[in-house]
Design a protein around this motif. Structure first.
Motif, PDB file in Angstrom:
ATOM      1  N   VAL A 116       7.426  -0.202   6.783  1.00 33.02           N
ATOM      2  CA  VAL A 116       7.610   0.771   5.717  1.00 33.02           C
ATOM      3  C   VAL A 116       8.725   0.259   4.812  1.00 33.02           C
ATOM      4  O   VAL A 116       9.795  -0.128   5.286  1.00 33.02           O
ATOM      5  CB  VAL A 116       7.968   2.159   6.295  1.00 33.02           C
ATOM      6  CG1 VAL A 116       8.248   3.155   5.180  1.00 33.02           C
ATOM      7  CG2 VAL A 116       6.849   2.660   7.207  1.00 33.02           C
TER       8      VAL A 116
ATOM      9  N   GLY B  22       9.266   1.936   1.578  1.00 29.10           N
ATOM     10  CA  GLY B  22       9.477   2.954   0.542  1.00 29.10           C
ATOM     11  C   GLY B  22      10.903   3.417   0.374  1.00 29.10           C
ATOM     12  O   GLY B  22      11.305   3.811  -0.732  1.00 29.10           O
TER      13      GLY B  22
ATOM     14  N   ARG C  86       0.847  -1.187   0.000  1.00 32.43           N
ATOM     15  CA  ARG C  86       0.000   0.000   0.000  1.00 32.43           C
ATOM     16  C   ARG C  86       0.887   1.243   0.000  1.00 32.43           C
ATOM     17  O   ARG C  86       1.986   1.238   0.562  1.00 32.43           O
ATOM     18  CB  ARG C  86      -0.910   0.040   1.233  1.00 32.43           C
ATOM     19  CG  ARG C  86      -1.893  -1.122   1.333  1.00 32.43           C
ATOM     20  CD  ARG C  86      -2.952  -1.039   0.233  1.00 32.43           C
ATOM     21  NE  ARG C  86      -4.002  -2.017   0.392  1.00 32.43           N
ATOM     22  CZ  ARG C  86      -4.021  -3.217  -0.176  1.00 32.43           C
ATOM     23  NH1 ARG C  86      -3.007  -3.605  -0.934  1.00 32.43           N
ATOM     24  NH2 ARG C  86      -5.040  -4.025  -0.001  1.00 32.43           N
ATOM     25  N   GLY C  87       0.382   2.315  -0.576  1.00 33.99           N
ATOM     26  CA  GLY C  87       1.099   3.585  -0.587  1.00 33.99           C
ATOM     27  C   GLY C  87       2.125   3.661  -1.698  1.00 33.99           C
ATOM     28  O   GLY C  87       2.353   2.706  -2.444  1.00 33.99           O
ATOM     29  N   GLU C  88       2.753   4.839  -1.782  1.00 35.77           N
ATOM     30  CA  GLU C  88       3.736   5.085  -2.834  1.00 35.77           C
ATOM     31  C   GLU C  88       4.943   5.823  -2.268  1.00 35.77           C
ATOM     32  O   GLU C  88       4.881   6.429  -1.203  1.00 35.77           O
ATOM     33  CB  GLU C  88       3.105   5.926  -3.950  1.00 35.77           C
ATOM     34  CG  GLU C  88       1.981   5.225  -4.678  1.00 35.77           C
ATOM     35  CD  GLU C  88       1.371   6.080  -5.772  1.00 35.77           C
ATOM     36  OE1 GLU C  88       1.938   7.141  -6.109  1.00 35.77           O
ATOM     37  OE2 GLU C  88       0.314   5.683  -6.286  1.00 35.77           O
TER      38      GLU C  88
ATOM     39  N   ASP D  31       8.267   7.032  -0.546  1.00 35.28           N
ATOM     40  CA  ASP D  31       8.849   6.685   0.749  1.00 35.28           C
ATOM     41  C   ASP D  31       7.795   6.335   1.801  1.00 35.28           C
ATOM     42  O   ASP D  31       8.123   5.931   2.906  1.00 35.28           O
ATOM     43  CB  ASP D  31       9.781   7.786   1.250  1.00 35.28           C
ATOM     44  CG  ASP D  31       9.077   9.110   1.506  1.00 35.28           C
ATOM     45  OD1 ASP D  31       7.870   9.228   1.203  1.00 35.28           O
ATOM     46  OD2 ASP D  31       9.745  10.028   2.010  1.00 35.28           O
ATOM     47  N   GLN D  32       6.507   6.453   1.441  1.00 35.54           N
ATOM     48  CA  GLN D  32       5.415   6.072   2.346  1.00 35.54           C
ATOM     49  C   GLN D  32       4.877   4.672   2.062  1.00 35.54           C
ATOM     50  O   GLN D  32       3.919   4.235   2.697  1.00 35.54           O
ATOM     51  CB  GLN D  32       4.267   7.079   2.239  1.00 35.54           C
ATOM     52  CG  GLN D  32       4.663   8.493   2.606  1.00 35.54           C
ATOM     53  CD  GLN D  32       5.124   8.586   4.043  1.00 35.54           C
ATOM     54  OE1 GLN D  32       4.461   8.101   4.951  1.00 35.54           O
ATOM     55  NE2 GLN D  32       6.263   9.206   4.260  1.00 35.54           N
ATOM     56  N   ALA D  33       5.479   3.946   1.123  1.00 36.50           N
ATOM     57  CA  ALA D  33       5.006   2.607   0.775  1.00 36.50           C
ATOM     58  C   ALA D  33       5.158   1.669   1.969  1.00 36.50           C
ATOM     59  O   ALA D  33       6.159   1.694   2.686  1.00 36.50           O
ATOM     60  CB  ALA D  33       5.769   2.066  -0.427  1.00 36.50           C
ATOM     61  N   VAL D  34       4.138   0.821   2.152  1.00 40.98           N
ATOM     62  CA  VAL D  34       4.083  -0.094   3.283  1.00 40.98           C
ATOM     63  C   VAL D  34       3.807  -1.505   2.765  1.00 40.98           C
ATOM     64  O   VAL D  34       3.037  -1.696   1.825  1.00 40.98           O
ATOM     65  CB  VAL D  34       2.959   0.326   4.262  1.00 40.98           C
ATOM     66  CG1 VAL D  34       2.744  -0.702   5.354  1.00 40.98           C
ATOM     67  CG2 VAL D  34       3.253   1.692   4.858  1.00 40.98           C
TER      68      VAL D  34
END
Length: 180
Positions: free
Chosen positions: A128, A130, A67-69, A71-74
């Motif tokens: 995390v 990202g 989920r996310g994109e 540096d916030q990708a998890v």
């Protein structure tokens, strides 16, 4: 990048391999890497209608989600336990899962009440990714989370006496349906 089978932790009382001394490579994990890992672990999996990987067991299913994109990708490993409970069971369930959550690092477990009034348990661990993670850390964490999800299923069954219920034919409150 492929996964070296010897990098998958055993946790069966075997000593850890000696560190290689080389700096770990950093990567952004993706679904293909998780598929390789699940293949190495000899776990069956499927891709659901939302595009997430899911590994089904008889009493639960574990999802591997990104989920996310940036540096916030998890990356999350989320396990949905099939045993249904009633809303009246929630106070006791809270006591039991609070005990688990205090004593363990993962998965963190919570309840979810469905529209039909049945209550199910969900376990989750996430990190995390990202900025990138080492392959060794990613593999070790993912394998640990899967094994901890299996251990929680055993532990909650023993704690709540679900094996006894299954033997006596009592399935608890709810619809009893499973998605495996």
């Amino acid at each position: 990048m492929s996964i070296d089978p010897s990098s998958i932790p055993d946790f069966g009382g075997q000593p850890d391999p000696e560190p290689s001394g080389a700096a770990p490579s950093v990567l952004i994990p993706d679904q293909e890497l998780v598929k390789q890992l699940l293949d190495q672990m000899e776990l069956k999996y499927l891709v659901d209608e939302e595009g997430d990987l899911a590994a089904p067991w008889e009493e639960f299913r574990t999802y591997f989600m990104f989920r996310g994109e940036g540096d916030q990708a998890v990356f999350a490993v989320r396990t949905f336990y099939e045993h249904p409970y009633s809303v009246d069971d929630k106070p006791h369930l809270y006591e039991v899962i609070d005990d688990w959550n205090r004593r363990t690092l993962w998965p963190k477990v919570y309840t979810h009440t469905h529209d039909d009034g049945s209550v199910r348990l969900i376990g989750e661990a996430q990190t995390v990714i990202g900025m990138g993670v080492s392959l060794e850390h990613f593999v070790s964490s993912t394998v640990s989370w899967v094994r901890a999800s299996i251990e929680f299923d055993k532990w909650v069954g023993e704690t709540l006496g679900l094996e006894k219920d299954a033997d006596s034919g009592i399935q608890g409150d709810g619809d009893g349906e499973t998605d495996s």
